[in-house]
Design a protein around this motif. Structure first.
Motif, PDB file in Angstrom:
ATOM      1  N   PRO A 127      22.122  73.953  17.159  1.00  0.00           N
ATOM      2  CA  PRO A 127      23.444  73.126  17.044  1.00  0.00           C
ATOM      3  C   PRO A 127      23.255  71.923  18.065  1.00  0.00           C
ATOM      4  N   MET A 128      23.346  70.784  17.384  1.00  0.00           N
ATOM      5  CA  MET A 128      23.132  69.480  18.418  1.00  0.00           C
ATOM      6  C   MET A 128      24.149  68.980  18.929  1.00  0.00           C
ATOM      7  N   TRP A 129      24.161  68.150  20.026  1.00  0.00           N
ATOM      8  CA  TRP A 129      25.390  67.605  20.581  1.00  0.00           C
ATOM      9  C   TRP A 129      25.075  65.978  21.205  1.00  0.00           C
ATOM     10  N   THR A 130      25.834  65.555  21.509  1.00  0.00           N
ATOM     11  CA  THR A 130      25.625  64.204  22.289  1.00  0.00           C
ATOM     12  C   THR A 130      26.524  64.253  23.799  1.00  0.00           C
ATOM     13  N   ARG A 131      26.033  63.337  24.545  1.00  0.00           N
ATOM     14  CA  ARG A 131      26.643  63.308  25.551  1.00  0.00           C
ATOM     15  C   ARG A 131      28.178  62.897  25.595  1.00  0.00           C
ATOM     16  N   ARG A 132      28.567  62.288  24.284  1.00  0.00           N
ATOM     17  CA  ARG A 132      29.867  61.919  24.523  1.00  0.00           C
ATOM     18  C   ARG A 132      30.862  62.933  23.604  1.00  0.00           C
ATOM     19  N   ASP A 171      29.525  65.323  13.443  1.00  0.00           N
ATOM     20  CA  ASP A 171      30.926  65.369  12.848  1.00  0.00           C
ATOM     21  C   ASP A 171      31.406  63.920  12.906  1.00  0.00           C
ATOM     22  N   GLY A 172      31.005  62.856  13.403  1.00  0.00           N
ATOM     23  CA  GLY A 172      31.588  61.423  13.685  1.00  0.00           C
ATOM     24  C   GLY A 172      30.517  60.521  13.900  1.00  0.00           C
ATOM     25  N   ARG A 173      31.005  59.305  13.868  1.00  0.00           N
ATOM     26  CA  ARG A 173      30.054  58.345  14.126  1.00  0.00           C
ATOM     27  C   ARG A 173      29.687  58.201  15.634  1.00  0.00           C
ATOM     28  N   ILE A 174      28.340  58.236  15.966  1.00  0.00           N
ATOM     29  CA  ILE A 174      27.925  58.224  17.221  1.00  0.00           C
ATOM     30  C   ILE A 174      27.747  56.798  17.983  1.00  0.00           C
ATOM     31  N   ASN A 175      27.549  56.711  19.272  1.00  0.00           N
ATOM     32  CA  ASN A 175      27.427  55.431  19.724  1.00  0.00           C
ATOM     33  C   ASN A 175      25.765  54.919  19.844  1.00  0.00           C
ATOM     34  N   PRO A 176      25.386  54.024  19.433  1.00  0.00           N
ATOM     35  CA  PRO A 176      24.055  53.933  19.467  1.00  0.00           C
ATOM     36  C   PRO A 176      23.271  53.899  20.926  1.00  0.00           C
ATOM     37  N   GLN A 177      24.049  53.732  22.110  1.00  0.00           N
ATOM     38  CA  GLN A 177      23.708  54.092  23.337  1.00  0.00           C
ATOM     39  C   GLN A 177      23.724  55.492  23.892  1.00  0.00           C
ATOM     40  N   ASP A 178      24.249  56.363  22.933  1.00  0.00           N
ATOM     41  CA  ASP A 178      24.181  57.881  23.251  1.00  0.00           C
ATOM     42  C   ASP A 178      22.988  58.656  23.060  1.00  0.00           C
ATOM     43  N   SER A 179      22.795  59.838  23.820  1.00  0.00           N
ATOM     44  CA  SER A 179      21.568  60.608  23.628  1.00  0.00           C
ATOM     45  C   SER A 179      21.903  61.767  22.730  1.00  0.00           C
ATOM     46  N   VAL A 180      20.994  62.053  22.073  1.00  0.00           N
ATOM     47  CA  VAL A 180      21.085  63.427  21.332  1.00  0.00           C
ATOM     48  C   VAL A 180      20.326  64.677  22.121  1.00  0.00           C
ATOM     49  N   GLY A 181      20.937  65.808  21.969  1.00  0.00           N
ATOM     50  CA  GLY A 181      20.249  66.754  22.543  1.00  0.00           C
ATOM     51  C   GLY A 181      20.617  68.238  21.956  1.00  0.00           C
ATOM     52  N   VAL A 182      19.487  68.985  22.330  1.00  0.00           N
ATOM     53  CA  VAL A 182      19.706  70.643  21.906  1.00  0.00           C
ATOM     54  C   VAL A 182      19.653  71.242  23.003  1.00  0.00           C
ATOM     55  N   SER A 183      20.085  72.388  23.334  1.00  0.00           N
ATOM     56  CA  SER A 183      20.073  73.258  24.492  1.00  0.00           C
ATOM     57  C   SER A 183      19.499  74.744  24.122  1.00  0.00           C
ATOM     58  N   LEU A 184      18.538  75.142  24.910  1.00  0.00           N
ATOM     59  CA  LEU A 184      17.969  76.122  24.686  1.00  0.00           C
ATOM     60  C   LEU A 184      17.809  77.177  25.857  1.00  0.00           C
ATOM     61  N   TYR A 185      17.870  78.378  25.748  1.00  0.00           N
ATOM     62  CA  TYR A 185      18.071  79.211  26.950  1.00  0.00           C
ATOM     63  C   TYR A 185      16.836  80.436  27.102  1.00  0.00           C
ATOM     64  N   LYS A 186      16.763  80.813  28.094  1.00  0.00           N
ATOM     65  CA  LYS A 186      15.655  81.980  28.251  1.00  0.00           C
ATOM     66  C   LYS A 186      16.240  82.869  29.593  1.00  0.00           C
ATOM     67  N   ARG A 187      16.102  84.064  29.848  1.00  0.00           N
ATOM     68  CA  ARG A 187      16.458  84.999  30.745  1.00  0.00           C
ATOM     69  C   ARG A 187      15.470  84.699  31.814  1.00  0.00           C
ATOM     70  N   VAL A 188      15.923  84.753  32.945  1.00  0.00           N
ATOM     71  CA  VAL A 188      14.969  84.890  34.019  1.00  0.00           C
ATOM     72  C   VAL A 188      15.593  86.067  35.051  1.00  0.00           C
ATOM     73  N   ILE A 242      16.957  71.494  28.218  1.00  0.00           N
ATOM     74  CA  ILE A 242      17.638  70.548  27.262  1.00  0.00           C
ATOM     75  C   ILE A 242      16.568  69.395  26.701  1.00  0.00           C
ATOM     76  N   LEU A 243      16.532  69.338  25.441  1.00  0.00           N
ATOM     77  CA  LEU A 243      15.586  68.431  24.921  1.00  0.00           C
ATOM     78  C   LEU A 243      16.401  67.158  24.344  1.00  0.00           C
ATOM     79  N   THR A 244      15.935  66.016  24.642  1.00  0.00           N
ATOM     80  CA  THR A 244      16.943  65.066  24.160  1.00  0.00           C
ATOM     81  C   THR A 244      16.080  64.232  23.447  1.00  0.00           C
ATOM     82  N   GLY A 245      16.962  63.342  22.432  1.00  0.00           N
ATOM     83  CA  GLY A 245      16.168  62.487  21.607  1.00  0.00           C
ATOM     84  C   GLY A 245      16.859  61.357  21.739  1.00  0.00           C
ATOM     85  N   HIS A 246      16.376  60.148  20.954  1.00  0.00           N
ATOM     86  CA  HIS A 246      17.050  59.000  20.970  1.00  0.00           C
ATOM     87  C   HIS A 246      17.426  58.237  19.368  1.00  0.00           C
ATOM     88  N   PRO A 247      18.735  58.173  19.163  1.00  0.00           N
ATOM     89  CA  PRO A 247      19.189  57.734  17.926  1.00  0.00           C
ATOM     90  C   PRO A 247      18.213  56.409  17.539  1.00  0.00           C
TER      91      PRO A 247
END
Length: 815
Positions: free
Chosen positions: A740-745, A766-783, A708-713
Motif C-alpha cells: 500500500p502507498m501513502w503520501t505525507r498528507r 483515494d483522492g487528488r494529491i498535491n504536486p508538492q506531496d511525496s509518495v512513499g511505501v513502508s517496509l519492515y524487517k525484524r531486528v 521508507i522508499l519515497t518517490g516523486h509525483p
C-alpha cells in the motif's frame, strides 16, 4: 355609616395565573440529592466514614491507629533492636576535592563521645547514648565505590565543602547515586569555620542549600561538622530515624560484606543478613565479581561474653544455619541445546520453502503466480449501519462522489492509540476528510505510448532531487526511516528481509519468516508467558525460610576465580545480593530509557553503553524502539533517541523481577571530540547520558525496523499519478506491487502498473494529491537484540580522572 374618606381601591390581576405545584410522593435521585444539599440522614450512612461516631468511638479508633503505627515502626526497626541487633549502615561520600570522609566520621563520633578505631573499609561504632550501633563505610571519590556503598546503606551522608565548589566528578557521583535509588539522606558541610569574615558563613550555607535542594528538595537542614551540637543532633537522627529503604533491594536478601577470606576450596564472606531471609538454594551476586552458588551458611556471632580465663567466647561460631538442597539454582544462563527446537527442525527439513515472486504483505505473498493475480482487499464504501452480510450487495463503483458524509469505511475500526498515527504507519494514518475509494480503471489506456527518459538526463535530475545533505542524526529527526536506493542496486535484493504491513499496530506478524535470521541462542532464552504471575511467585518464595534478617553469618561460595582475589581492595565496599529464582537466566530485557531534554546529543541505536540495574552492570549495545502497548506486539525500531524523548532499550541479559532503576553510561575516548565537551571544565572519560526503569522482559516483542522508499509525483491526472525515483527497474516495481502507498498528507493508494524499464509506475490514490506531496511505501524487517557482557573492572578508574583545577574560595555572594 361609613365616612366619606376616600380609600384606595384595586382589582385582582386578571392576567397573572398561578397554578398549583404538582404533588408527587416520588422524586428522582438527582432531585433528592440537590434538595439535601449534602446532608445525609443517619439511616442512609453506608460506609464507616459516614457513620456518626460517639466521642468514645473516636478515641478508640485513634488509639487503634496509634497502636498499629507503633507495631509497624517496631516491625521496621526490629532488625536493629537488642544487643545483638544489626548495625545501621552509614555511607559517607565526599562530593568535593577537599572532602575528607574519615574526618567527618571522627567529628560525628566525638559529638556523642563514641570512641572507636577508624580503619580502612567498614567498621562498627557502638553509640551508648542512643543504645545503637553504626557501621560506617567511608569512601573516596570513586564512582564505583560510591554506588556500591549507597546501594546497601541505610543512611547516606554527603559531604559538601565550604571552600570549594562541586566539580564535574562530584556532580556525576551525586546524579548517579540519586538515579540509582537510595535510602534516607543527610548532608553535612565541612570547613565552615574557615570562612572569614564570619558574617559570610550564612551566605555560604544558603548557597550550598540551594545547590543540594536542586537534586533533593527535602534537604531543608544542612549540618556543620564544626558545630558539636549539630553533629550530636545528626547522630541522634542516624540512631533513631527509621530508614525508608529501597524497594527492589528490600524484596531480596542482601548484606554489606565486612570481611572476605579467600580459602582453598571456597571463599567465605562475612556480614549481617538484611532484607529477606538468606537461602542457600538461591544464587548470590557479589558486586562485580559475578554470580555464585552457596556451599553453606554458618553462624558468625561477635564475641559477646567472657570465659572463666578472661578470654572472649564466641557463642555458636561455625554452626550450620542453611545448606543447599536438590532445589538449588544452577549457573546456566541459557536452556540446554535442542530444547523446544526438535519440532521446528523436523518441520524445516520436511517442507522446502517455495520460491516467491512478490513481497510479503501481512500474511500473504501477493502476485506470486503470474496467472492468478490476487487483488488487494481495499475497504468498501457502504452506508452507515450496513452489516457485513448486507455489504455484499453493494457493488464497487468507479468514480464516487466527493461528498462522503453518509458513507464510512466498513472494515476500518477505531483503535485507541497513545500517539496519533502517521501516514507511514498504515491505514490508521490515512486522512479522514476524504473516504477511501476502490481503485477505478485508469483514465487512459495502457496502450498509450510512454516516452522513455534519457538516462543521462534522468541521472542528473535524480542527483538534483537528492542534493540536500544533512548529518545522519538531523536527517533521522526530520525524515525518519527514509532510505535512498542507488540506481544500480536491485531493491528486491537489498530489501529481501523486509515485508509490508497494512497497519503497524494491528497487522499480524508472521514469525516463521524470521526463523532463518534469528540469533543462535534466541530459542534458548528464558520464555515468560505470564510475567506478572511469575514475578509474584518468585517474590513470595523469598518471604519464607532462610536465615533470619539481622543474623551475622559466614557465606561459603563456590567457584570464585583467583582473579577476584587479585582485584580485591578493602577500601572498596563489597555487596552481596541474593537473586530471586530465575534472575540469573538470560532473556530479552526491556528498559524504558529517558534522555533528558538538555542532553547535548542524541544516542544512536546499537551504540556501546554501560547499564546498571539492580546489583549488576553490563556493557550493552541496545536496540531502541517505541513504547506503548499494541495489539500485535510490534514496535517500530528507532535509529536515534533525541533529547527529550523516551524509548525502550532491548538487549539479551539476565531477567529482573519488578521495577528497578537503570543508569546508562557512555565512555569517552581521550582526545575524541564529542558534544559533551566543555571548554570551562575538564572532561571525564565517563558520562551519565540517560536513566530508565526496567520493564517486563519479553521474547515475543517484535522490534520492526522500517525502511521508507519515497518517490516523486511526475505526472498527475485526477487520482492517477505517475511516480518516479522510487524504483529504478521494472522488476522491482513488479516485486513490490502489493505494497500500500501513502503520501505525507494522508492519501493512500496502490500501484496499478509499471511504465517502461526505468522504474516509473502508475498509481491510483483515494483522492487528488498535491504536486508538492511525496509518495512513499513502508517496509519492515525484524531486528534482534544483542548479548550483554558483564562489565570488567571499574566504571571510572580514579587514575584516569584528569586533575581538576583547584577552584578559588567560594564566593559568598553566589546565589
Amino acid at each position: 355609616m361609613p365616612g366619606a374618606v376616600a380609600t384606595g381601591h384595586s382589582h385582582r390581576p386578571t392576567t397573572k395565573q398561578q397554578n398549583k405545584g404538582f404533588k408527587s410522593r416520588k422524586a428522582t435521585k438527582g432531585q433528592l440529592r440537590d434538595a439535601s444539599k449534602g446532608r445525609i440522614e443517619p439511616g442512609q450512612r453506608k460506609t464507616i466514614h459516614q457513620q456518626a461516631m460517639s466521642k468514645l468511638d473516636r478515641k478508640n479508633r485513634a488509639k487503634q491507629r496509634q497502636q498499629e503505627k507503633a507495631r509497624e515502626h517496631a516491625r521496621e526497626t526490629s532488625v536493629f533492636a537488642g544487643k545483638d541487633g544489626a548495625p545501621r549502615n552509614v555511607a559517607v561520600i565526599p562530593l568535593c576535592a577537599d572532602g575528607d570522609a574519615v574526618a567527618a566520621i571522627k567529628a560525628l563520633n566525638e559529638s556523642v563521645e563514641a570512641e572507636a578505631e577508624i580503619k580502612e573499609g567498614c567498621f562498627r561504632v557502638p553509640v551508648t547514648r542512643f543504645k545503637q550501633k553504626l557501621q560506617y563505610f567511608p569512601v573516596s571519590r570513586d564512582l564505583t565505590a560510591c554506588l556500591d556503598a549507597a546501594r546497601v546503606a541505610d543512611f547516606v551522608v554527603l559531604i559538601l565543602s565550604a571552600e570549594h565548589e562541586v566539580d564535574p566528578l562530584g556532580e556525576l557521583i551525586i546524579r548517579s547515586v540519586e538515579s540509582q535509588g537510595m535510602s534516607t539522606l543527610f548532608t553535612v558541610i565541612q570547613g565552615l569555620n574557615k570562612i572569614e569574615p564570619a558574617k559570610q558563613r550564612l551566605s555560604v550555607i544558603s548557597s550550598l542549600k540551594s545547590y543540594i535542594t536542586h537534586f533533593h528538595p527535602e534537604q531543608e537542614k544542612l549540618c556543620s561538622l564544626d558545630n558539636r551540637q549539630e553533629c550530636a543532633n545528626l547522630m541522634r537522627s542516624l540512631c533513631n530515624t527509621t530508614p525508608k529503604g529501597i524497594r527492589w533491594r528490600d524484596e531480596r536478601s542482601w548484606m554489606l560484606v565486612e570481611d572476605v577470606n579467600f580459602g582453598g576450596e571456597s571463599t567465605v564472606v562475612t556480614g549481617v543478613v538484611r532484607g529477606k531471609g538468606l537461602k542457600a538454594d538461591r544464587l548470590v551476586q557479589i558486586g562485580d565479581w559475578g554470580t555464585f552458588q552457596i556451599e553453606k551458611i554458618t553462624a558468625a556471632p561477635l564475641a559477646s561474653r567472657m570465659g572463666a580465663d578472661g578470654m572472649a567466647v564466641d557463642g555458636g561460631e561455625g554452626d550450620s544455619l542453611d545448606v543447599p538442597t536438590e532445589d538449588q539454582d544452577v549457573l546456566a544462563e541459557l536452556a540446554p541445546e535442542g530444547v523446544g527446537m526438535e519440532d521446528d527442525d523436523m518441520d524445516g527439513a520436511s517442507v522446502m520453502p517455495e520460491p516467491k515472486k512478490g513481497v510479503l504483505l501481512d500474511e500473504h505473498h501477493y502476485f506470486s503466480d503470474d496467472d492468478q493475480v490476487i487483488a488487494l482487499q481495499m475497504p468498501k464504501k457502504v452506508p452507515k449501519g450496513t452489516s457485513k452480510y448486507q455489504s455484499a450487495w453493494f457493488l464497487d463503483g468507479g468514480e464516487e462522489s466527493e461528498d462522503g458524509s453518509d458513507l464510512e469505511d466498513f472494515e476500518m475500526e477505531d483503535v485507541e492509540e497513545e500517539e496519533p498515527a502517521r501516514p507511514e504507519d498504515g491505514i490508521e494514518g490515512a486522512a479522514g476528510d476524504v473516504a477511501m475509494t476502490e481503485g477505478a480503471p485508469t483514465e487512459y489506456a495502457k496502450s498509450v505510448a510512454f516516452v522513455e527518459p534519457n538516462e543521462e538526463e534522468d541521472a542528473m535530475e535524480l542527483e538534483a532531487y537528492r542534493k540536500q545533505k544533512r548529518s545522519e542524526a538531523e536527517d533521522d529527526l526530520e525524515f525518519p526511516d527514509e532510505i535512498e536506493l542507488h540506481p544500480n542496486v536491485l531493491a528486491r535484493e537489498r530489501l529481501a528481509k523486509y515485508r509490508g504491513l497494512k497497519s503497524l499496530r494491528t497487522s499480524p506478524w508472521v514469525e516463521e519468516e524470521d526463523r532463518a535470521h534469528e540469533p543462535e541462542e534466541w530459542r534458548r532464552l528464558l520464555q515468560i508467558p505470564d510475567y506478572q504471575a511469575s514475578r509474584i511467585r518468585s517474590a513470595r518464595e523469598a518471604l519464607v525460610g532462610g536465615v533470619a534478617p539481622g543474623t551475622r553469618v559466614h557465606v561459603h561460595l563456590r567457584g570464585v576465580p583467583s582473579s577476584v582475589q587479585a582485584s580485591y581492595s578493602p577500601s572498596r565496599p563489597v555487596t552481596l545480593v541474593s537473586l530471586l529464582r530465575h534472575e540469573h537466566k538470560r532473556t530479552a530485557m526491556n528498559i524504558l530509557i529517558n534522555l533528558p531534554a538538555d542532553a547535548p546529543a542524541p544516542i544512536k541505536s546499537k551504540e556501546e553503553l554501560i547499564v546498571q540495574y539492580g546489583p549488576s552492570r553490563f556493557v550493552i549495545k541496545p536496540l531502541f524502539s517505541q513504547g506503548g502497548a499494541t495489539p500485535n506486539d510490534v514496535h517500530k525500531y528507532c535509529r536515534y533517541i533525541h533529547p527529550g524523548q523516551s524509548a525502550v532499550a532491548t538487549f539479551m541479559g539476565p531477567v529482573a523481577w519488578g521495577s528497578m532503576p537503570a543508569l546508562f553510561y557512555k565512555r569517552i575516548t581521550p582526545g575524541e571530540e564529542t558534544p559533551y565537551d566543555d571548554d570551562d571544565e575538564p572532561d571525564l572519560p565517563l558520562k551519565l547520558v540517560a536513566t530508565g526503569t526496567t520493564m517486563p522482559p519479553s521474547t515475543s516483542r517484535v522490534i520492526a525496523k522500517r525502511a521508507i522508499l519515497t518517490g516523486h509525483p511526475y505526472h498527475i491526472h485526477k487520482k492517477i499519478v505517475t511516480v518516479r525515483y522510487m524504483f529504478f527497474n521494472r522488476e522491482d516495481v513488479e516485486w513490490f506491487k502489493a505494497l500500500p502507498m501513502w503520501t505525507r498528507r494522508g492519501r493512500t493508494g496502490y500501484i496499478k502498473e509499471p511504465l517502461g524499464t526505468h522504474g516509473y509506475f502508475k498509481a491510483t490514490f483515494d483522492g487528488r494529491i498535491n504536486p508538492q506531496d511525496s509518495v512513499g511505501v513502508s517496509l519492515y524487517k525484524r531486528v534482534w537484540p544483542r548479548n550483554a557482557e558483564p562489565l570488567q573492572g571499574l566504571l571510572l578508574d580514579p587514575d584516569q580522572v584528569p586533575e581538576l583545577v583547584e577552584d578559588d574560595a567560594m564566593d559568598a555572594d553566589v546565589e
